[in-house]
Enzyme design. Sequence first.
Site, PDB file in Angstrom:
ATOM      1  N   LYS A   1      57.626  21.923   4.729  1.00  0.00           N
ATOM      2  CA  LYS A   1      58.949  22.014   4.723  1.00  0.00           C
ATOM      3  C   LYS A   1      59.314  22.236   3.182  1.00  0.00           C
ATOM      4  CE  LYS A   1      58.450  22.329   8.251  1.00  0.00           C
ATOM      5  NZ  LYS A   1      57.111  21.916   8.950  1.00  0.00           N
TER       6      LYS A   1
ATOM      7  N   GLY B   1      51.140  30.786  16.072  1.00  0.00           N
ATOM      8  CA  GLY B   1      51.802  29.642  16.647  1.00  0.00           C
ATOM      9  C   GLY B   1      52.880  29.031  15.490  1.00  0.00           C
TER      10      GLY B   1
ATOM     11  N   ILE C   1      52.163  26.864  12.804  1.00  0.00           N
ATOM     12  CA  ILE C   1      51.584  26.861  11.382  1.00  0.00           C
ATOM     13  C   ILE C   1      51.800  28.382  11.172  1.00  0.00           C
ATOM     14  CG2 ILE C   1      49.883  26.457  10.110  1.00  0.00           C
ATOM     15  CD1 ILE C   1      49.429  23.980  11.463  1.00  0.00           C
TER      16      ILE C   1
ATOM     17  N   GLY D   1      45.295  26.074  16.216  1.00  0.00           N
ATOM     18  CA  GLY D   1      45.436  24.868  16.760  1.00  0.00           C
ATOM     19  C   GLY D   1      44.757  23.797  16.084  1.00  0.00           C
ATOM     20  N   ARG D   2      44.977  22.512  16.681  1.00  0.00           N
ATOM     21  CA  ARG D   2      44.368  21.276  16.005  1.00  0.00           C
ATOM     22  C   ARG D   2      43.752  20.407  17.136  1.00  0.00           C
ATOM     23  NH1 ARG D   2      45.990  20.052  11.143  1.00  0.00           N
ATOM     24  NH2 ARG D   2      45.816  17.706  11.172  1.00  0.00           N
TER      25      ARG D   2
ATOM     26  N   HIS E   1      85.759  22.628  14.793  1.00  0.00           N
ATOM     27  CA  HIS E   1      85.789  24.161  14.471  1.00  0.00           C
ATOM     28  C   HIS E   1      86.218  24.308  12.827  1.00  0.00           C
ATOM     29  CE1 HIS E   1      86.938  28.484  14.643  1.00  0.00           C
ATOM     30  NE2 HIS E   1      88.036  28.252  13.740  1.00  0.00           N
TER      31      HIS E   1
HETATM   32  P1  FAD Z   1      47.858  11.915  11.261  1.00  0.00           P
HETATM   33  O1  FAD Z   1      49.048  12.161  10.752  1.00  0.00           O
HETATM   34  O2  FAD Z   1      46.888  12.890  11.279  1.00  0.00           O
HETATM   35  O3  FAD Z   1      47.090  10.725  10.615  1.00  0.00           O
HETATM   36  C1  FAD Z   1      45.964  10.229  11.155  1.00  0.00           C
HETATM   37  C2  FAD Z   1      45.402   9.484   9.891  1.00  0.00           C
HETATM   38  O4  FAD Z   1      44.227   8.551  10.165  1.00  0.00           O
HETATM   39  C3  FAD Z   1      44.751  10.522   9.046  1.00  0.00           C
HETATM   40  O5  FAD Z   1      45.207  10.188   7.600  1.00  0.00           O
HETATM   41  C4  FAD Z   1      43.258  10.177   8.659  1.00  0.00           C
HETATM   42  O6  FAD Z   1      42.887  10.311   7.454  1.00  0.00           O
HETATM   43  C5  FAD Z   1      43.228   8.877   9.289  1.00  0.00           C
HETATM   44  N1  FAD Z   1      41.972   8.642  10.018  1.00  0.00           N
HETATM   45  C6  FAD Z   1      41.301   9.307  11.084  1.00  0.00           C
HETATM   46  N2  FAD Z   1      40.314   8.621  11.298  1.00  0.00           N
HETATM   47  C7  FAD Z   1      40.254   7.577  10.829  1.00  0.00           C
HETATM   48  C8  FAD Z   1      39.228   6.493  10.604  1.00  0.00           C
HETATM   49  N3  FAD Z   1      38.333   6.365  11.453  1.00  0.00           N
HETATM   50  N4  FAD Z   1      39.432   5.200   9.732  1.00  0.00           N
HETATM   51  C9  FAD Z   1      40.678   5.303   9.097  1.00  0.00           C
HETATM   52  N5  FAD Z   1      41.530   6.374   8.919  1.00  0.00           N
HETATM   53  C10 FAD Z   1      41.291   7.263   9.620  1.00  0.00           C
HETATM   54  N6  FAD Z   1      55.125  17.648  13.053  1.00  0.00           N
HETATM   55  C11 FAD Z   1      56.236  17.500  13.288  1.00  0.00           C
HETATM   56  O7  FAD Z   1      57.039  16.918  14.083  1.00  0.00           O
HETATM   57  N7  FAD Z   1      56.973  18.257  12.530  1.00  0.00           N
HETATM   58  C12 FAD Z   1      56.608  19.306  11.605  1.00  0.00           C
HETATM   59  O8  FAD Z   1      57.417  19.935  10.823  1.00  0.00           O
HETATM   60  C13 FAD Z   1      54.929  19.345  11.615  1.00  0.00           C
HETATM   61  N8  FAD Z   1      54.891  20.248  10.341  1.00  0.00           N
HETATM   62  C14 FAD Z   1      53.408  20.495  10.454  1.00  0.00           C
HETATM   63  C15 FAD Z   1      52.669  21.314   9.462  1.00  0.00           C
HETATM   64  C16 FAD Z   1      51.256  21.460   9.086  1.00  0.00           C
HETATM   65  C17 FAD Z   1      50.908  22.298   8.312  1.00  0.00           C
HETATM   66  C18 FAD Z   1      50.489  20.575  10.015  1.00  0.00           C
HETATM   67  C19 FAD Z   1      49.168  20.678   9.840  1.00  0.00           C
HETATM   68  C20 FAD Z   1      51.184  19.551  10.955  1.00  0.00           C
HETATM   69  C21 FAD Z   1      52.531  19.658  10.930  1.00  0.00           C
HETATM   70  N9  FAD Z   1      52.987  18.701  12.126  1.00  0.00           N
HETATM   71  C22 FAD Z   1      54.449  18.535  11.977  1.00  0.00           C
HETATM   72  C23 FAD Z   1      52.289  17.754  12.895  1.00  0.00           C
HETATM   73  C24 FAD Z   1      52.052  16.394  12.409  1.00  0.00           C
HETATM   74  O9  FAD Z   1      51.660  16.376  11.127  1.00  0.00           O
HETATM   75  C25 FAD Z   1      51.348  15.637  13.353  1.00  0.00           C
HETATM   76  O10 FAD Z   1      51.594  15.756  14.618  1.00  0.00           O
HETATM   77  C26 FAD Z   1      51.413  13.935  12.920  1.00  0.00           C
HETATM   78  O11 FAD Z   1      50.829  14.030  11.465  1.00  0.00           O
HETATM   79  C27 FAD Z   1      50.449  13.213  13.777  1.00  0.00           C
HETATM   80  O12 FAD Z   1      50.551  11.887  13.257  1.00  0.00           O
HETATM   81  P2  FAD Z   1      49.423  10.890  13.595  1.00  0.00           P
HETATM   82  O13 FAD Z   1      49.576   9.703  13.082  1.00  0.00           O
HETATM   83  O14 FAD Z   1      49.092  10.853  14.894  1.00  0.00           O
HETATM   84  O15 FAD Z   1      48.030  11.612  12.759  1.00  0.00           O
HETATM   85  P1  NAD Z   2      49.585  26.222  17.747  1.00  0.00           P
HETATM   86  O1  NAD Z   2      49.124  25.768  19.091  1.00  0.00           O
HETATM   87  O2  NAD Z   2      51.209  26.033  17.465  1.00  0.00           O
HETATM   88  O3  NAD Z   2      49.403  27.972  17.808  1.00  0.00           O
HETATM   89  C1  NAD Z   2      48.283  28.331  17.710  1.00  0.00           C
HETATM   90  C2  NAD Z   2      48.291  29.581  17.994  1.00  0.00           C
HETATM   91  O4  NAD Z   2      47.159  30.433  17.982  1.00  0.00           O
HETATM   92  C3  NAD Z   2      48.538  29.965  19.631  1.00  0.00           C
HETATM   93  O5  NAD Z   2      49.545  31.024  19.734  1.00  0.00           O
HETATM   94  C4  NAD Z   2      47.253  30.690  20.304  1.00  0.00           C
HETATM   95  O6  NAD Z   2      47.447  31.443  21.583  1.00  0.00           O
HETATM   96  C5  NAD Z   2      46.880  30.988  18.946  1.00  0.00           C
HETATM   97  N1  NAD Z   2      45.319  31.522  19.122  1.00  0.00           N
HETATM   98  C6  NAD Z   2      44.388  30.544  19.379  1.00  0.00           C
HETATM   99  N2  NAD Z   2      43.206  30.950  19.257  1.00  0.00           N
HETATM  100  C7  NAD Z   2      43.226  32.245  18.765  1.00  0.00           C
HETATM  101  C8  NAD Z   2      42.284  33.251  18.317  1.00  0.00           C
HETATM  102  N3  NAD Z   2      40.876  33.074  18.268  1.00  0.00           N
HETATM  103  N4  NAD Z   2      42.907  34.397  17.555  1.00  0.00           N
HETATM  104  C9  NAD Z   2      44.140  34.590  17.918  1.00  0.00           C
HETATM  105  N5  NAD Z   2      45.035  33.591  18.197  1.00  0.00           N
HETATM  106  C10 NAD Z   2      44.484  32.464  18.586  1.00  0.00           C
HETATM  107  O7  NAD Z   2      48.791  25.760  16.625  1.00  0.00           O
HETATM  108  P2  NAD Z   2      49.041  25.489  15.108  1.00  0.00           P
HETATM  109  O8  NAD Z   2      50.078  26.549  14.620  1.00  0.00           O
HETATM  110  O9  NAD Z   2      47.476  25.657  14.577  1.00  0.00           O
HETATM  111  O10 NAD Z   2      49.862  24.032  14.779  1.00  0.00           O
HETATM  112  C11 NAD Z   2      48.802  23.116  15.408  1.00  0.00           C
HETATM  113  C12 NAD Z   2      49.782  22.015  15.632  1.00  0.00           C
HETATM  114  O11 NAD Z   2      50.577  21.288  14.677  1.00  0.00           O
HETATM  115  C13 NAD Z   2      50.821  22.395  16.692  1.00  0.00           C
HETATM  116  O12 NAD Z   2      50.560  21.749  18.021  1.00  0.00           O
HETATM  117  C14 NAD Z   2      52.048  21.887  16.377  1.00  0.00           C
HETATM  118  O13 NAD Z   2      52.780  20.850  17.238  1.00  0.00           O
HETATM  119  C15 NAD Z   2      51.687  21.116  15.209  1.00  0.00           C
HETATM  120  N6  NAD Z   2      52.847  21.523  14.083  1.00  0.00           N
HETATM  121  C16 NAD Z   2      53.924  21.482  14.283  1.00  0.00           C
HETATM  122  C17 NAD Z   2      55.065  21.974  13.339  1.00  0.00           C
HETATM  123  C18 NAD Z   2      56.355  21.745  13.606  1.00  0.00           C
HETATM  124  O14 NAD Z   2      56.609  20.643  14.507  1.00  0.00           O
HETATM  125  N7  NAD Z   2      57.288  22.300  13.058  1.00  0.00           N
HETATM  126  C19 NAD Z   2      54.545  22.718  12.284  1.00  0.00           C
HETATM  127  C20 NAD Z   2      53.308  22.737  12.060  1.00  0.00           C
HETATM  128  C21 NAD Z   2      52.530  22.237  13.134  1.00  0.00           C
END
Ligand code: FAD
Ligand code: NAD
Length: 484
Positions: A57, A195, A197, A283-284, A456
């Site tokens: 962001k 998607g 990201i 995806g993740r 408004h």
């Molecule tokens: P995480 O945030 O992944 O935290 C888990 C933590 O556990 C990690 O720090 C890891 O190091 C630690 N861990 C793992 N295994 C172990 C272990 N065995 N021992 C000790 N520590 C461990 N979501 C939104 O809602 N809004 C957004 O705008 C948004 N933007 C995103 C942008 C990007 C580029 C990405 C990649 C993700 C985004 N997300 C967003 C998704 C969001 O980041 C995740 O859904 C969220 O962080 C999940 O929270 P969590 O606590 O489940 O896991």
């Molecule tokens: P995503 O699931 O949003 O999108 C992945 C996209 O890749 C899908 O449209 C899928 O059809 C496509 N895809 C999958 N395999 C492919 C391939 N081999 N070739 C071409 N396209 C393919 O996943 P993401 O963008 O990686 O984000 C991961 C997670 O992080 C999401 O679940 C999302 O919720 C979270 N996230 C959230 C935010 C937010 O809330 N603003 C921002 C970033 C990430």
Amino acid sequence: MKNNYDLVVIGGGPGGYEAAIRAGQLGMSVACIEKRVHKGEPALGGTCLNVGCIPSKALLDSSHRYESTKHELEEHGITTSDVNIDVSKMLARKDGIVKQLTGGVAALLKGNGVDWLQGWGTLVDAKGAEKKVQFTPLDENSEAQTITAKYVILAAGSVPIEIPVAKTDGEYIVDSTGALDFSEVPERLGVIGAGVIGLELGSVWRRLGSDVVVYEALPEFLAAADKDIAKEAGKLLKKQGLDIRVNTKVTNAEVKDGKVVVTSEKDGTASDDTFDKLIVCVGRRAYSEKLLADDCGIQLTERGLVEVNEQCKTNVDGVYAIGDLVRGPMLAHKAMEEGMMAVERIHGEKPQVNYDTIINVIYTHPEIAWVGLTEQQAKDQGYEVKTGSFSLAANGRALAQGEAQGLIKVVADAKTDRLLGMHAISVGAGDIVHQGMIAMEFVSSIEDLQLMTFAHPTVSEAVHEAALSADGRAIHAIQRKKRK
Ligand code: FAD
Ligand code: NAD
């Protein structure tokens, strides 16, 4: 070091750290084990604060300011000369924000009496009243030790999915983390996955000057969104210059002479494109390596998620799992609410996350956001559906702001008038749909939204008009035919 707690939380992301703080507030003795090292320093905050929500962001905001200064100020009568972007300064600002927030979380844990254990946590024995967790410190000179706790919350989060046709190398082919740190604007940028990201980070670098191609394997763009919103988003993002290629499969990506050559296939025809960088964001996946000893008895799903019920309880008493590690959308706010729910349930209260009102936001410009059912989902669930929508082109505030693009749509049950979903592509859509979330939580009807007085001029007036339009009554749209 203390080795017995009421609660051990494994993972210090938004799910884990919020759970730990809430448990501290409730007077439990708590340890939060987090192994993350970010830019050389042990760090709390998980994916979200370090390499996810917050840094992305920060870059979205910087790149939007750059683009709007360069291209949008002129119509306001403001002239500028030589608008430049200093990428290293932009990245340093982002890193500063991350550091401020992760430092803030460390202070909050301390202030709530939570011990942050820097290292790996592994649940080794979940049976019985005292669970055993092995703690392996990051500091290699310290010995691993066993900690016992009455309760354990698994909050290990997720990591990017890798695909064999485009293996990341950390330099040319990167995942989302690498894409937050390009030291210069790539001239040509490839993105695999249209998607969340792909659209957010693709937009960041496009705004700064990259020529961006986004490959999407599915035939439909933004399949999870309401069709009207996805259609408008596709149109606007393409107009901005994102070359989104649906139904296109990447079959190979290799680095040749400092460039990435991507081979893709559409309708049986292969073609090559050359890029300076390639982002893989398909995806993740849940991250459970080193989290669970083989015989600890916690059940996983076929997809490797920890199996939980609606209250985030695993199959073993006293062990909960939350956030990206479990079913449902991978979103920080969902992880946070689950963390609080798990702790409060341990404490004997009965909160329940309402999974029907979790908001999705894609932080493009305009933003894309929704809550509840899409029109199609509502139909598939057997509702007799009525919808209303309103274009931002007829909203005075959006026009005054130079933001008159997009629309707001409401989906309702025609029989009961109950609001089932709100969908928006608009300036500030992520905030706008919170109105839908609150309305749905209070089981509001379309009529409720029609009877409320919206200020408004605000963009929120489009919510009012969308609700009026569901009954053919929008004022700033011609709807005479629909009128009852
Ligand atoms: P995480 O945030 O992944 O935290 C888990 C933590 O556990 C990690 O720090 C890891 O190091 C630690 N861990 C793992 N295994 C172990 C272990 N065995 N021992 C000790 N520590 C461990 N979501 C939104 O809602 N809004 C957004 O705008 C948004 N933007 C995103 C942008 C990007 C580029 C990405 C990649 C993700 C985004 N997300 C967003 C998704 C969001 O980041 C995740 O859904 C969220 O962080 C999940 O929270 P969590 O606590 O489940 O896991
Ligand atoms: P995503 O699931 O949003 O999108 C992945 C996209 O890749 C899908 O449209 C899928 O059809 C496509 N895809 C999958 N395999 C492919 C391939 N081999 N070739 C071409 N396209 C393919 O996943 P993401 O963008 O990686 O984000 C991961 C997670 O992080 C999401 O679940 C999302 O919720 C979270 N996230 C959230 C935010 C937010 O809330 N603003 C921002 C970033 C990430």
